[in-house]
Every structure is written in structure tokens, then in C-alpha cells.
Design a protein around this motif. Structure first.
Motif: not given
Ligand code: DC
Length: 244
Positions: A203-205, A154-157, A118-120, A55-57, A110-112, A199-201
Motif C-alpha cells: 500500500i505504501d509503495s 517514507r517520503d522525507i527525501g 488502519a494506518v496505511s 513522521t510515522g508516529a 498508536i502502536r496497537t 501488505d503495508r509495503d
Molecule cells: O514508520 P511506521 O511504520 O510507524 O509508519 C506507519 C505508516 O505511516 C506507514 O505504514 C505509512 C505511513 N507513513 C507515510 O505514509 N509517510 C511517512 N512519511 C511516514 C509514515
């Protein structure tokens, strides 16, 4: 990943025979960037004959489209206004997962680093999450009638599929994560990679919608001390245990 067990983490699961019929099984794998989620999830799916969804992709593909279309990724209203436009398709074969955006192969762009930075912010926008949640649930629902699926994010479960019979939360210490990520990226600068991960952790958390949390019922696995093959074996053992 080394081979020493870690105090306080789930102990290794004894290997058991994996049941042949995993029909419709959903395995939810959440965790921080660089914890080994993708390699583990793909490896487990391949080993068990399940489908695989990254799902990150999907969040990265949405971000890539925004950047290409000149949308300011820090302007949540602008991102929300356009997030219904890209056509996103995810292929779920674990031996060759694919992602296309408006029919174009997006696996490499998408891996650049530009997308990674920018993804967070894009993934904090509720309208983006709502759109991708719909697509994710469609893909998982299709797999319920087939061999089952390993879904990582990040939020599947917690949000996407809270009823998943197997839920995992993977983590690893920041130094190990930065080393793995820098190696994947062909020897990128270690301290910059570590800072980007942290930084991503953060923002994601800390986002309001669907933050990275350990889902109810999830098993925590700190992958720091293990090799990839060991982590895959542990998870296959957990699936076997849950399905027996
Ligand atoms: O797993 P990844 O690093 O490729 O994910 C890229 C970004 O996508 C990650 O920083 C947060 C977001 N993400 C999310 O918010 N929810 C998900 N289920 C998967 C990824």
C-alpha cells in the motif's frame, strides 16, 4: 542484523570525525517498515546531538484519532473531511520522543495492532498527507535554526524535504524485518507479522500521493547483515562525510 556485508549495497563508510557544527542539518531517512529506520534514526540523532522526528508516529496518531471518533478509515472522503480536527504535537528529543493528540499522550495507543492495520489506508488520503506535510515542515524549519534534525518516514527525501543534504533509504529482507518487529511486539506471530509488513509495503509503495520511493540522491543501505550499532556507525560516518 549480522555482520556480513551484502553484495550490491553501499559499502561501509570509513569512520571520520563528525564535525562539531551540524547546525541546521537535515538528515532524511526513508524506507520500509521494520528496516531499522526508527532505531537507527534515534541513535544517530542522539549520537550527533540532533533532534529527531518520527513522521510515522504522526500518521499513526491521525489514524488513532479517526478510530476513536468512529470514522471509517476505508472511506477516504470521511477521513479527508475530519483530518483537520486532531491537535497533534510531536516532541523531538531523541532520548524521549513524544506524541500527543488533543493534549493526550498517544505514544502507547498508536502502536496497537488496530492502528497498525488502519494506518496505511489513512496515509493514502491526500488531505491527510497535506496536513501532516505542513506540520512536518514547520518542525523541520524550527530545527534549521538549532542543532539540526533526523527525520524518518517514507517520503522525507522525495517530498517533505528534498533538499536534505543527507538522504538514506533503508531496507532489510522480509524475514529479518518480521523477526525484529515480532520481537519488538513481545513475540507476536512471525508469519502474521511478515504478512502485515508486506501488505503495508504494497500500500505504501503503490499509493498515488507521495509513495515510498528511493529519493533522488539517496544512499541505499540494506541493514540485513548489520547490528543496530553497526548501522548507526555507518550512518554517522555518512553524515561526517557529507558535512566535511
Ligand atoms: O514508520 P511506521 O511504520 O510507524 O509508519 C506507519 C505508516 O505511516 C506507514 O505504514 C505509512 C505511513 N507513513 C507515510 O505514509 N509517510 C511517512 N512519511 C511516514 C509514515
Amino acid at each position: 542484523m549480522s555482520a556480513t556485508p551484502h553484495p550490491g549495497q553501499s559499502s561501509p563508510v570509513p569512520s571520520r570525525e563528525v564535525p562539531a557544527d551540524l547546525h541546521g542539518l537535515v538528515v532524511a531517512v526513508d524506507g520500509t517498515s521494520g528496516s531499522g529506520k526508527s532505531s537507527t534514526s534515534r541513535g544517530v540523532a542522539a549520537r550527533l546531538g540532533l533532534r529527531y522526528l518520527d513522521t510515522g508516529a504522526m500518521f499513526r496518531a491521525m489514524t488513532w484519532w479517526m478510530l476513536r471518533h468512529g470514522v471509517d478509515v476505508h472511506d477516504a472522503d470521511a477521513v479527508a473531511a475530519r483530518c483537520g480536527e486532531p491537535g497533534l504535537e510531536s516532541g523531538t528529543d531523541p532520548s524521549g520522543p513524544t506524541i500527543t493528540v488533543d493534549g493526550e499522550d498517544a505514544a502507547a495507543p498508536i502502536r496497537t495492532e488496530e492502528v497498525t492495520r488502519a494506518v496505511s489506508p489513512v496515509s493514502t488520503v491526500p488531505a491527510v498527507r497535506a496536513r501532516l506535510l505542513g506540520l512536518q515542515r514547520e518542525i523541520i524549519t524550527a530545527a534549521l535554526d538549532g542543532p539540526g534534525i533526523v527525520v524518518e518516514g517514507r517520503d522525507i527525501g522525495s517530498v517533505v524535504w528534498p533538499d536534505a543534504p543527507v538522504k538514506l533509504y533503508l531496507s532489510a529482507d522480509p524475514a529479518a524485518r518480521a523477526e525484529r518487529r515480532a520481537a519488538e511486539e513481545g513475540g507476536a506471530d512471525l508469519s502474521a507479522t511478515r504478512q502485515l509488513l508486506l501488505d503495508r509495503d504494497r500500500i505504501d509503495s503503490s499509493r498515488a500521493t507521495a509513495p515510498l520511493v528511493m529519493a533522488d540522491g539517496a544512499v541505499h543501505l540494506d541493514t540485513t547483515p548489520y547490528t543496530l550499532d553497526e548501522v548507526i556507525a555507518l550512518v554517522v560516518g555518512m553524515v561526517a562525510e557529507a558535512c566535511s
